[in-house]
Design a protein around this motif. Structure first.
Motif, short mmCIF file in Angstrom:
data_model
loop_
_atom_site.label_atom_id
_atom_site.label_comp_id
_atom_site.label_asym_id
_atom_site.label_seq_id
_atom_site.Cartn_x
_atom_site.Cartn_y
_atom_site.Cartn_z
N THR A 148 0.97 -1.48 -0.18
CA THR A 148 0.00 -0.25 0.20
C THR A 148 1.03 1.47 0.25
O THR A 148 1.72 1.09 0.16
N CYS A 149 0.32 2.22 0.01
CA CYS A 149 1.11 3.50 -0.46
C CYS A 149 0.29 4.88 -0.10
O CYS A 149 -0.82 4.62 -0.40
N GLY A 150 0.82 5.37 -0.53
CA GLY A 150 0.06 6.77 -0.58
C GLY A 150 0.41 7.37 -2.06
O GLY A 150 1.58 7.61 -2.53
N PHE A 220 6.66 7.32 8.00
CA PHE A 220 5.38 7.36 8.24
C PHE A 220 4.99 9.14 7.48
O PHE A 220 4.36 8.85 6.99
N GLN A 224 7.64 11.76 5.81
CA GLN A 224 6.71 11.77 3.92
C GLN A 224 5.95 12.92 3.84
O GLN A 224 4.53 12.85 3.38
N ARG A 226 3.68 14.57 6.72
CA ARG A 226 3.05 14.24 7.20
C ARG A 226 2.56 16.09 7.97
O ARG A 226 3.40 15.57 8.89
N ILE A 254 3.94 6.67 -2.41
CA ILE A 254 5.66 7.12 -1.83
C ILE A 254 4.78 5.94 -0.46
O ILE A 254 4.01 5.60 -0.24
N GLU A 255 5.82 4.84 -0.27
CA GLU A 255 5.85 3.98 1.23
C GLU A 255 7.40 3.53 1.97
O GLU A 255 8.09 4.50 1.20
N MET A 256 7.70 2.40 1.84
CA MET A 256 8.89 2.55 2.84
C MET A 256 9.68 1.63 2.79
O MET A 256 10.30 0.84 3.62
N LEU A 279 -3.25 4.50 -1.49
CA LEU A 279 -4.66 4.71 -0.28
C LEU A 279 -5.65 5.79 -0.12
O LEU A 279 -6.78 6.39 0.48
N LEU A 280 -4.97 7.09 -0.80
CA LEU A 280 -5.14 8.80 -0.60
C LEU A 280 -4.50 8.98 -1.75
O LEU A 280 -3.30 8.71 -2.44
N ARG A 282 -2.17 12.28 -1.60
CA ARG A 282 -1.00 13.10 -0.87
C ARG A 282 -1.61 14.19 -1.01
O ARG A 282 -1.41 15.29 0.27
O1 URA Z 1 0.59 7.21 2.87
C1 URA Z 1 1.15 6.35 2.81
C2 URA Z 1 0.19 5.03 2.87
C3 URA Z 1 0.06 3.87 3.20
N1 URA Z 1 1.38 3.67 3.11
C4 URA Z 1 2.46 4.84 2.76
O2 URA Z 1 3.87 4.86 3.16
N2 URA Z 1 2.05 5.95 3.33
#
Ligand code: URA
Ligand SMILES: O=P(O)(O)O[C@@H]1C[C@H](O)[C@@H](CO)O1
Length: 347
Positions: A148-150, A220, A224, A226, A254-256, A279-280, A282
């Protein structure tokens, strides 16, 4: 004796390619061969305690994702997709249950493994998975992260295939500190595999599937950009400038985990891809607030794409029919939901 790499590495010389053209995974660490046994501690497996070749020698696809539940669901889903039958009276078992760290399910040639969150967790798993492939003498395994990611400028629910994995400074590499020294390894994924996965998106899918650059961060929240972490020392304008800069550089999500996953598979000469669902978006906010049922459906999307790829390869190799007795069928997102419900009913 040189102990370099595998059959499908772009970084091998012609000579090395000839030497290792059988496709088995070779280690770049001569110490392992000299050890009486190699304990894969975080997988609860060992080269002497288990017959790793017997248990895993047929593995062709190693699919990884953050959570144990996602990977258990994927195991049930792929079992149905490829028509794999468990021996009568048996159920899927978490092979690494007694590590209390990662979960691992095997469905014929498909291994489904959870990797936890962030690069340290993935790094430990990757070392042990690559050694597992070596001990098991697996041939040309393909590693795929299902995550999953943004999204950056893309809607929630969009499926994103990573073209290049970038670190926090937009470098296409992963930084390691080894014996106090900083080194970089290229975070390269297989471009052909990425294109092949993209080609398996269907015009009937009720969502977009795109290819783009992925930013991999170590956090996260602040990492990222936030505004909603426990701390935040930057303004909303600074955050938006940063996200816009990412977008100008071709970053779509973006993910990790992507840089370590790409760097270690590339270093081992293993073909790899990263497929995530956003998932959204950003650019519209920071909180992950889509309803649970919606997010569950979104998380199925990368799994559906990867299952199409696995089916295609097995069909091409004539394995789908010969190994599992029937052809199965390309399943729709609705069918995925049913399989998920069935697997939950088994809990
Ligand atoms: O914004 C997000 C959503 C899922 N995973 C992430 O690393 N970032
Ligand atoms: O595969 P997952 O869903 O774990 O990937 C992303 C990156 C982090 O691990 C996590 C953050 O929520 O989700």
């Amino acid at each position: 004796m040189s102990l370099l790499l595998t059959g499908n590495s772009a970084s091998l010389s012609e000579e090395e390619l000839d030497e290792y053209s059988d496709g088995t995974v070779k280690l770049r660490n001569s110490n392992i061969e000299l050890m009486d046994q190699d304990i894969l501690y975080h997988l609860a497996l060992g080269s002497e305690s288990h017959d790793l070749q017997e248990m895993f020698g047929d593995v062709k696809f190693v699919c990884m994702g953050g959570t144990p539940k996602r990977m258990e669901n994927f195991a049930h889903f792929i079992m149905n997709e490829i028509g794999y039958k468990l021996p009568a009276g048996t159920q899927l078992q978490d092979i690494s249950a007694y590590s209390y760290r990662y979960s691992m399910y095997k469905v014929g040639p498909v291994l489904c493994v959870s990797h936890g969150m962030g690069t340290p967790s993935v790094s430990i798993l990757m070392h042990e998975m690559i050694k597992l492939m070596y001990h098991a003498k697996c041939k040309d395994p393909v590693f795929i992260r299902i995550g999953t990611c943004g999204g950056i400028g893309v809607d929630g629910g969009t499926v994103i295939i990573t073209e290049d994995a970038l670190d926090g400074q937009l470098r296409n590499s992963h930084e390691f500190t080894i014996l106090g020294k900083t080194i970089h390894r290229p975070a390269k994924l297989d471009k052909k595999l990425a294109r092949e996965l993209k080609s398996l998106a269907s015009p009937d899918d009720p969502y977009d599937t795109i290819i783009g650059k992925t930013l991999c961060t170590n956090d996260f929240y602040e990492g990222q950009g936030r505004l909603d972490g426990a701390f935040c020392d930057f303004s909303e304008n600074e955050k938006m400038d940063y996200l816009e800069k990412l977008r100008e550089n071709g970053v779509v999500n973006i993910e990790m985990e992507s840089t370590i996953f790409a760097a270690l598979t590339h270093h081992a000469g293993i073909k790899a891809a990263v497929v995530c669902v956003a998932l959204l978006n950003r650019l519209n906010g920071d909180q992950v607030n889509a309803p649970k049922e919606v997010m569950n459906e979104w998380q199925a999307r990368p799994q559906i794409l990867v299952s199409r790829y696995i089916r295609k390869v097995l069909t091409h190799n004539g394995q789908l029919k010969s190994l599992f007795g029937h052809q199965g069928s390309i399943k729709s997102p609705r069918r995925f939901k049913l399989v998920q419900q069935e697997s939950q009913a088994h809990e």
